[in-house]
Design an enzyme around this catalytic site. Structure first.
Site, short mmCIF file in Angstrom:
data_model
loop_
_atom_site.label_atom_id
_atom_site.label_comp_id
_atom_site.label_asym_id
_atom_site.label_seq_id
_atom_site.Cartn_x
_atom_site.Cartn_y
_atom_site.Cartn_z
CG ASP A 138 -1.81 1.16 1.50
OD1 ASP A 138 -1.69 1.99 0.64
OD2 ASP A 138 -2.55 0.97 1.94
CE LYS A 214 -5.38 7.74 -12.77
NZ LYS A 214 -5.87 6.59 -13.86
C1 LIG Z 1 -5.74 2.95 -13.10
S1 LIG Z 1 -4.87 1.62 -12.14
C2 LIG Z 1 -3.34 1.54 -12.77
C3 LIG Z 1 -3.08 1.11 -13.98
C4 LIG Z 1 -1.60 0.92 -14.47
N1 LIG Z 1 -0.75 2.05 -14.56
C5 LIG Z 1 -1.33 0.31 -15.55
O1 LIG Z 1 -0.64 0.88 -16.72
O2 LIG Z 1 -1.61 -1.07 -15.58
C6 LIG Z 1 -4.89 2.07 -10.70
C7 LIG Z 1 -4.18 1.21 -9.56
O3 LIG Z 1 -4.13 1.85 -8.19
C8 LIG Z 1 -3.88 0.87 -7.39
N2 LIG Z 1 -4.03 1.51 -6.25
C9 LIG Z 1 -5.09 2.06 -5.48
N3 LIG Z 1 -4.81 2.22 -4.16
C10 LIG Z 1 -3.43 1.90 -3.97
C11 LIG Z 1 -2.85 2.10 -2.94
N4 LIG Z 1 -3.08 2.57 -1.72
N5 LIG Z 1 -1.38 1.42 -2.95
C12 LIG Z 1 -1.01 1.04 -3.82
N6 LIG Z 1 -1.81 0.64 -5.09
C13 LIG Z 1 -3.09 1.41 -5.15
C14 LIG Z 1 -5.07 -0.36 -7.95
O4 LIG Z 1 -4.77 -1.53 -7.16
C15 LIG Z 1 -5.04 -0.09 -9.36
O5 LIG Z 1 -4.36 -1.17 -9.59
#
Ligand SMILES: C[S@@+](CC[C@H](N)C(=O)[O-])C[C@H]1O[C@@H](n2cnc3c(N)ncnc32)[C@H](O)[C@@H]1O
Length: 386
Positions: A138, A214
Site C-alpha cells: 500500500d 495522475k
Molecule cells: C488505473 S490503475 C493503474 C494502471 C496501471 N498504470 C497500468 O498501466 O496498468 C490504478 C491502480 O492503483 C492501485 N492502487 C489504488 N490504491 C492503491 C494504494 N493505496 N497502494 C497501491 N496501489 C493502489 C489499484 O490497485 C490499481 O491497480
C-alpha cells in the site's frame, strides 16, 4: 457493454489488445513520453499503483529491451527499411553521418540497459515482467518505504536509512481509487493517493529527477500545483489524447527535483502531516538576521536580504500558482472519445493480461451467481448471494 462494442467505442482498448499492452493506459505514458522525453537518461524508475502493469510494460520494453515507440519507433522503422533496400550502400552512406557516429554508442546503450532498475508497487498482485521487480504493498503506508528501498538496492540496503542510497531518476504514479461516482469523494481519495506518491517520491528521487502522477482536476487543484512547484523546477499538467476528454483525469509532469534547503523526506513525518518545510517564522528570522562582516578598517558590514527574494518565492510557488496545461498526442492519434467503424468480420481479442485479483472480482462472482446483470431469465431460480 460487450468486448466487440467496447472495441468500437474505445480505439485505445482495441489497440492495446492488438499491440500486446496489458491496459490502454500504456498509451497515456507513451504520449506523455513523446511530449516530455520522460525516459531520456533514465535508468532507475519506480512505478506506483502499477497493476495490471501496462506502464511497467512500457518501462520494460523501452528501458530494458530498448524498443522504440511513437516518433522514435517510426524513425527506427524508416531506417530499417532504408537499410533493407540499400543494403551495403546504406552502411557506407551511414558511416559519414552523425547517425553513423552513434553506432559506436550501441554497446554503451546495451550496458546502460543492463543497469536499468524498475520497481513497481500495487495493492493488487501483478504478473511478472522482464526486468521489473514487483511489490504488493500500500503506497499510503509508511512500512512500504523500507520495502521499496530494499527492492531498489538489495545489496546495500540499510534499514536505519530512510532514503535511497542510489536515488532514482523517475517516479511515475497512475494511482486511482475505486471510483464511487461521488466526485468530491473520488477527488479527495485520489488526492490522498497522489500525496502518498509524492511523499514516496521525495524519499527516493535524485536531485533533478522527474515525477509524473495522475490527478483529478478538482476545485482546488491549483493549490496542489503550487505545492509541487516548491519541490520541482517545472510543473506542467498534461492531458494525453488517449485520456478521455470527458474525464477529469490529467497528469502532472514535474521535472527538476530540487527540495528546499534543510528539507529531509520521511514517511514517518510526511509532508503535510506536520511542518516539514522551514516555517515562515524560521525563514523570516533567517531573512531578518543580517550577516556581519568586520572589515579591515574596523567597520562592520551588514548584509541585509532584499525584498526581491519574497517576490521570487511567490513566483516560485509559495503563493497560488497555475500550472501550464498541455494537451499531448498529435491529431494523427486516435480520439479516445470517438466511435470507430470496424470491419464486419473482425475478431475481437481477449485482454492481454486481465487483473489477477481485482477489487471488483467478488462483485462479479456475486452477479454471476445471481444470473448476470439482469438477474435470472424466466424459468431459472434466482440465487442471491448468501
Ligand atoms: C488505473 S490503475 C493503474 C494502471 C496501471 N498504470 C497500468 O498501466 O496498468 C490504478 C491502480 O492503483 C492501485 N492502487 C489504488 N490504491 C492503491 C494504494 N493505496 N497502494 C497501491 N496501489 C493502489 C489499484 O490497485 C490499481 O491497480
Amino acid at each position: 457493454m460487450g468486448k466487440s462494442s467496447k472495441d468500437k467505442r474505445d480505439a485505445y482498448y482495441r489497440l492495446a489488445k492488438e499491440e500486446g499492452w496489458r491496459a490502454r493506459s500504456a498509451y497515456k505514458l507513451l504520449q506523455l513520453d513523446e511530449e516530455f522525453g520522460l525516459f531520456e537518461g533514465v535508468t532507475r524508475v519506480v512505478d506506483l499503483c502499477a497493476a495490471p502493469g501496462s506502464w511497467s510494460q512500457v518501462l520494460s520494453r523501452v528501458l530494458v529491451k530498448g524498443e522504440k515507440f511513437s516518433r522514435a519507433g517510426w524513425e527506427e522503422k524508416q531506417k530499417e527499411t532504408k537499410q533493407y533496400v540499400l543494403g551495403h550502400a546504406f552502411q557506407e552512406d551511414l558511416a559519414g553521418t552523425k547517425e553513423g557516429g552513434n553506432l559506436k554508442s550501441q554497446e554503451e546503450e546495451r550496458k546502460t540497459r543492463e543497469s536499468v532498475r524498475i520497481v513497481s508497487i500495487d495493492l493488487q498482485p501483478m504478473s511478472p515482467l522482464e526486468g521489473v521487480t514487483t511489490l504488493r504493498a500500500d503506497i499510503t503506508h509508511p512500512s512500504t518505504i523500507p520495502l521499496l528501498l530494499k527492492a531498489l538496492d538489495p545489496d546495500t540496503f540499510d534499514p536505519k536509512v530512510t532514503s535511497a542510497c542510489h536515488p532514482v531518476d523517475l517516479v511515475i504514479s497512475d494511482g486511482a481509487p475505486d471510483v464511487t461516482g461521488l466526485h468530491d469523494l473520488d477527488i479527495y481519495v485520489q488526492s490522498q493517493l497522489l500525496w502518498a506518491a509524492l511523499n514516496l517520491a521525495l524519499c527516493v528521487l535524485k536531485p533533478g529527477g522527474k515525477f509524473v502522477a495522475k490527478i483529478f482536476r478538482g476545485k482546488d487543484v491549483d493549490l496542489l500545483f503550487a505545492q509541487l512547484k516548491i519541490m520541482f523546477c517545472t510543473v506542467r499538467v498534461a492531458k494525453p489524447r488517449s485520456s478521455r476528454a470527458s474525464s477529469v483525469e490529467a497528469f502532472v509532469v514535474c521535472v527538476g527535483f530540487h527540495p528546499p534547503h534543510r528539507f529531509s523526506a520521511s514517511l514517518d513525518n510526511p509532508l503535510g502531516a506536520r511542518a516539514q518545510l522551514p516555517s515562515d517564522e524560521q525563514t523570516a528570522n533567517e531573512k531578518t538576521k543580517p550577516s556581519r562582516k568586520v572589515r579591515d578598517d574596523g567597520a562592520i558590514e551588514l548584509d541585509l536580504d532584499s525584498d526581491e527574494e519574497d517576490e521570487h518565492d511567490v513566483e516560485e510557488g509559495r503563493g497560488r500558482w497555475i500550472a501550464p496545461f498541455l494537451a499531448c498526442g498529435d491529431l494523427s492519434a486516435y480520439d479516445s472519445d470517438a466511435t470507430y467503424h470496424l470491419p464486419k468480420d473482425r475478431i475481437s481479442l481477449d485482454p492481454v493480461q486481465p487483473p489477477t485479483a481485482p477489487p471488483y472480482k467478488r462483485a462479479l462472482e456475486m452477479r454471476k451467481l445471481a444470473g448476470g446483470a439482469y438477474g435470472k431469465t424466466k424459468g431459472q431460480e434466482c440465487q442471491g448471494p448468501t
